[in-house]
Design an enzyme around this catalytic site. Structure first.
Site, PDB file in Angstrom:
ATOM      1  N   ARG A   1       0.863  -1.196   0.000  1.00 34.17           N
ATOM      2  CA  ARG A   1       0.000   0.000   0.000  1.00 34.17           C
ATOM      3  C   ARG A   1       0.887   1.230   0.000  1.00 34.17           C
ATOM      4  O   ARG A   1       1.324   1.715   1.046  1.00 34.17           O
ATOM      5  CB  ARG A   1      -0.944  -0.021   1.211  1.00 34.17           C
ATOM      6  CG  ARG A   1      -1.991  -1.119   1.115  1.00 34.17           C
ATOM      7  CD  ARG A   1      -2.986  -1.071   2.263  1.00 34.17           C
ATOM      8  NE  ARG A   1      -3.998  -2.098   2.096  1.00 34.17           N
ATOM      9  CZ  ARG A   1      -3.896  -3.343   2.563  1.00 34.17           C
ATOM     10  NH1 ARG A   1      -2.811  -3.700   3.225  1.00 34.17           N
ATOM     11  NH2 ARG A   1      -4.857  -4.231   2.369  1.00 34.17           N
TER      12      ARG A   1
ATOM     13  N   HIS B   1       6.968   5.256   2.555  1.00 34.98           N
ATOM     14  CA  HIS B   1       7.739   4.048   2.351  1.00 34.98           C
ATOM     15  C   HIS B   1       7.875   3.765   0.863  1.00 34.98           C
ATOM     16  O   HIS B   1       7.323   4.456   0.033  1.00 34.98           O
ATOM     17  CB  HIS B   1       7.128   2.852   3.086  1.00 34.98           C
ATOM     18  CG  HIS B   1       5.637   2.874   3.171  1.00 34.98           C
ATOM     19  ND1 HIS B   1       4.960   3.362   4.251  1.00 34.98           N
ATOM     20  CD2 HIS B   1       4.688   2.490   2.305  1.00 34.98           C
ATOM     21  CE1 HIS B   1       3.657   3.270   4.057  1.00 34.98           C
ATOM     22  NE2 HIS B   1       3.471   2.743   2.879  1.00 34.98           N
TER      23      HIS B   1
END
Length: 816
Positions: A306, A350
């Site tokens: 995600r 991330h």
């Protein structure tokens, strides 16, 4: 010795992480969310800034008890849910629930489940980020307000049980608007001309008509709009001479695509593998959490999926470069490491989604993975490796031919160097083979400017402009991302909700709005214009990002939203009219208009004269959106009269919708509840079946009334008391064949599976799990001594008696 506790989301991670952390840590799982807003009411304090009231999710009491017990025994608690807003909120909820047992709590996060990443996270713990929790909480509160406030209005004016959603309704609007564009589209005729030409060098090549004069030939620009115009142009061209007007040759480089984000992964998996977004995310979740790889144990294969960033960690780039050099050679590793740029507004918390260990090739793990996970891993692995490889190089040739006022164009492409395409198995053609053949069969011949060309064939094809296509999952995800609607991590849930609510259906792998979906969208657009505005929805996503960044307070965002929402709610409640869709079709019984209605079994046409006229019909819409009623009524009215009240019987389908279980029901229902079983003759006529013969089966042990054999809805037979419903005693129907399992004194009885298939199992279940799909008959088998045989029905042999033992093969001869 007191140990530290790590709490993750998924039980699958417990095994993966526990493998490399050692004995100083205990790993537990929250199994997703542990607290949420209550299901029975809105759960928001409307008098106090819409503060949420959370409660433990039903069924999670044991999980919470286990976490509290583990926290009480732990020296320190590390909260390690997924590295996103939802994960941050889960960590906060867990911390709230265990604060009575342990207040020494930190948050850790890692983008990949490896020993290095987890140890790095443990070395840098942090407090829970209240801004990320606030952003998630604001989203949850907004969604609850929209759902709980608007849905009851839709129940009253459209259909009970349906729902509205802050993001799902805008996604629905995209699909509905696209359908309206298609219906309003007027096709335009145009003709495409092609000429097959030959020069001094082989091979012949095909050109397309490009320009007439200075104008490009294309619908709306300069088109050939009729057969007559095409034939006239053909005549002129045949009379003219084709000559080479220009030859353009150049080398072109093609750069590799970046590694996957959530959105691009969903789009490519849908296009390449046909996976729905939900399936893609489910398979990716398993690859992220870890899979069993034989002697290697449980290994996480990909980083967190995600993400909307294409950034890659430096160590991953180095590992990819070393792999490329070893596997493919120097030419395939670029001089400068590839750096892909994320889109504006992307959260860079991330990395992109990539393989954890690039050395674990798809072939190396294929035998350990289910097909859907393998194909997805292969897609992710190839995309990542390609993103770090050299550009592919092509030699492009464009030839322009001239004939009078017309220009014709042909394009050729030759792969010079595959670069990143090598990962996909593409190779450049062998130069020696090309030289030996005299030409590359995929390329244009050698031509010179002003060279005369021979016309071998001239063709014209009638075409019509096409309406904009319906959305596929891939194109809908792309549209949602481009418009800023929702987040990539929510796309799978949005699409599933639209389908579950029956607002859309899939037709040839594309979304088509249902009548219900169109009606709901229209009602919401008419009465909640701001909420349904694409720009407003995208703006709300930006506000949520600002809350996460700490530049906005979540309570302020809710307050601003409600300032516009509350007046719209009041107006909608007062002004929204009952959904009435005039089909334009008159009732064939009374002449009144038929309206589109929404019932438990879906959409149908119902007479506006109801209840005096109960005529209903099935219907479809043509490409222009016009309603076409079915020839038969939704409940087919027969000419068979009820033998109790005299009214006609109608063909009924059970609520479960199984057409194989249709029956005849009296149209005088509910006053007359007479029903009959029937079959159709070869001519399609209805023939009532005789009532099944009542087979008595002893006396009821509870009330003393007779027991009879009955048939369950799913097909199996059973024994029931005739005193029903006062006496509900039932028993499974015995076969008279004892259970063949050694030491069991049970008997095989008839039962039905969940899917409705009849099978035969031991009456001592669950102590004995012996079961057969085929009906057992007394044995023994003369070949192997099996204590029973079974009745089989195959295409080759029809109904026959055989031995159930796999290696025996005994079949009873008909004369036996």
């Amino acid at each position: 010795m007191t140990k530290d506790l790590i709490i993750v989301e998924s039980p699958a991670k417990v095994k993966t992480i526990g493998k490399f952390l050692g004995k100083d840590y205990v790993v537990e799982a929250s199994v997703g969310h542990v607290r949420d807003l209550p299901r029975g009411d809105m759960g928001l304090d409307e008098q106090n800034g819409y503060l949420p009231r959370y409660e433990i999710i039903k069924g999670k009491e044991d999980v919470v008890g286990r976490l509290r017990k583990a926290a009480k025994a732990a020296k320190h608690v590390y909260l390690a849910p997924d590295p996103d807003r939802e994960g941050e909120a889960i960590g906060w909820h867990v911390a709230e629930l265990i604060k009575g047992q342990n207040t020494s709590v930190s948050r850790i996060q890692f983008n990949e489940i490896t020993a290095r990443a987890v140890q790095e996270a443990l070395a840098h713990p942090r407090p829970i980020n209240d801004d990320l929790v606030g952003a998630q909480q604001a989203r949850r509160v907004l969604d609850r307000l929209v759902g709980y406030k608007i849905s009851p209005i839709l129940w009253k004016h459209v259909k009970r049980g349906i729902s509205a959603g802050r993001v799902q309704s805008v996604a629905l609007r995209l699909i509905v608007d696209r359908e309206r564009e298609r219906r309003a589209f007027l096709p335009v005729e145009h003709w495409a001309l092609k000429a097959r030409l030959e020069g001094g060098n082989p091979p012949p090549f095909v050109t397309d008509l490009w320009k007439i004069g200075a104008k490009t030939v294309a619908p709306g620009l300069k088109d050939i709009g009729s057969r007559e115009a095409a034939e006239a142009l053909e005549k002129t061209i045949r009379a003219g001479q084709f000559v080479v007007d220009a030859v353009d040759e150049k080398e072109r480089a093609k750069s590799p695509p970046p590694p996957f984000t959530t959105s691009s992964l969903q789009q490519v998996a849908n296009r390449a593998l046909g996976y729905p977004a939900k399936k893609t995310m489910g398979a990716a979740q398993k690859l992220y959490e870890g899979v069993e790889l034989g002697e290697k144990g449980t290994v996480a294969l990909i980083t967190y999926m995600r993400t909307d960033s294409v950034r890659i960690a430096d160590e991953a780039k180095v590992a990819a470069r070393e792999f490329i050099l070893e596997r493919y050679g120097d030419k395939y590793a670029p001089a400068k490491v590839k750096a892909h740029k994320s889109k504006g507004g992307a959260q860079d918390g991330h990395e992109a989604c990539r393989p954890v260990d690039v050395a674990l090739t798809p072939d190396a793990v294929k035998s350990f993975l289910p097909p859907d996970q393998f194909k997805l891993y292969q897609l992710i692995w190839r995309r990542f490796v390609a993103s770090q490889m050299s550009d592919a190089r092509f030699h492009d040739t464009t030839v322009t031919a001239k004939n009078g006022k017309t220009l014709w164009r042909a394009k050729g492409e030759r792969l010079l160097f595959p670069g990143f395409l090598k990962v996909q198995g593409l190779e450049a053609p062998d130069p020696d083979a090309v030289a030996e053949a005299g030409h590359d069969s995929g390329q244009l011949p050698k031509l010179t400017v002003a060279e005369a060309l021979k016309l071998l064939e001239l063709t014209s094809e009638q075409k019509f402009t096409q309406p904009p296509p319906r959305y596929t999952e891939a194109t809908l995800v792309k549209a949602l991302e481009e418009q800023g609607i929702g987040r990539p991590s929510t796309y799978a849930a949005i699409i599933s909700t639209l389908q579950d609510r029956e607002y859309v259906s899939m037709e040839e792998k594309r979304f088509a709005p249902s009548e219900l979906g169109t009606t709901v969208s229209d009602k919401l657009v008419a009465h909640f214009a701001t909420l349904m505005d694409i720009g407003f929805t995208a703006g709300m996503e930006r506000k949520l990002d600002e809350i996460a960044a700490g530049s906005r307070a979540w309570a302020t965002v809710i307050e601003e939203f409600m300032a516009d929402f509350i007046p719209a709610l009041k107006l909608a409640g007062a002004e929204m009219e009952r959904a009435t869709i005039d089909s334009g079709v008159p009732c064939d019984l009374c002449g009144k208009p038929m309206h589109v209605k929404f019932g438990k079994m879906g959409e149908f046409l119902g007479c506006s004269g109801y209840p005096d006229c109960k005529n209903i019909k099935e219907f479809t819409r043509d490409e222009q959106g016009r309603i076409l009623p079915s020839d038969k009524a939704r409940d087919e009215i027969t000419d068979i009269a009820c033998d109790l009240c005299g009214k006609p019987f109608a063909v009924k389908t059970p609520r479960r919708g199984n057409a194989r279980e249709q029956f005849l029901g009296c149209t005088g229902y509910p006053k007359c509840k007479n029903i009959k079983n029937f079959k159709r003759t070869e001519e399609g006529a209805i023939e009532i079946l005789a009532a099944p013969q009542v087979v008595e089966a002893g006396t009821c042990p509870e009330c003393g009334k007779p027991m009879v054999v009955k048939t369950a809805r799913k097909g199996s037979r059973f024994i029931a008391c005739t005193g029903y419903p006062k006496c509900k005693h039932t028993e499974p129907l015995p076969t008279g064949v004892p259970c063949p399992k050694e030491g069991c004194d049970g008997e095989l009885v008839e039962k039905s599976s969940r899917g409705g298939k009849v099978f035969y199992s031991c009456s001592r279940y669950p102590q004995c799990t012996q079961a057969f799909w085929d009906r057992p008959v007394p044995g023994p088998c003369p070949q192997c001594g099996s204590v029973l045989l079974v009745e089989k029905n195959t295409k080759a042999k029809g109904v026959h008696i055989a031995c159930p033992v796999k290696d025996c093969g005994y079949v009873k001869e008909p004369q036996e």
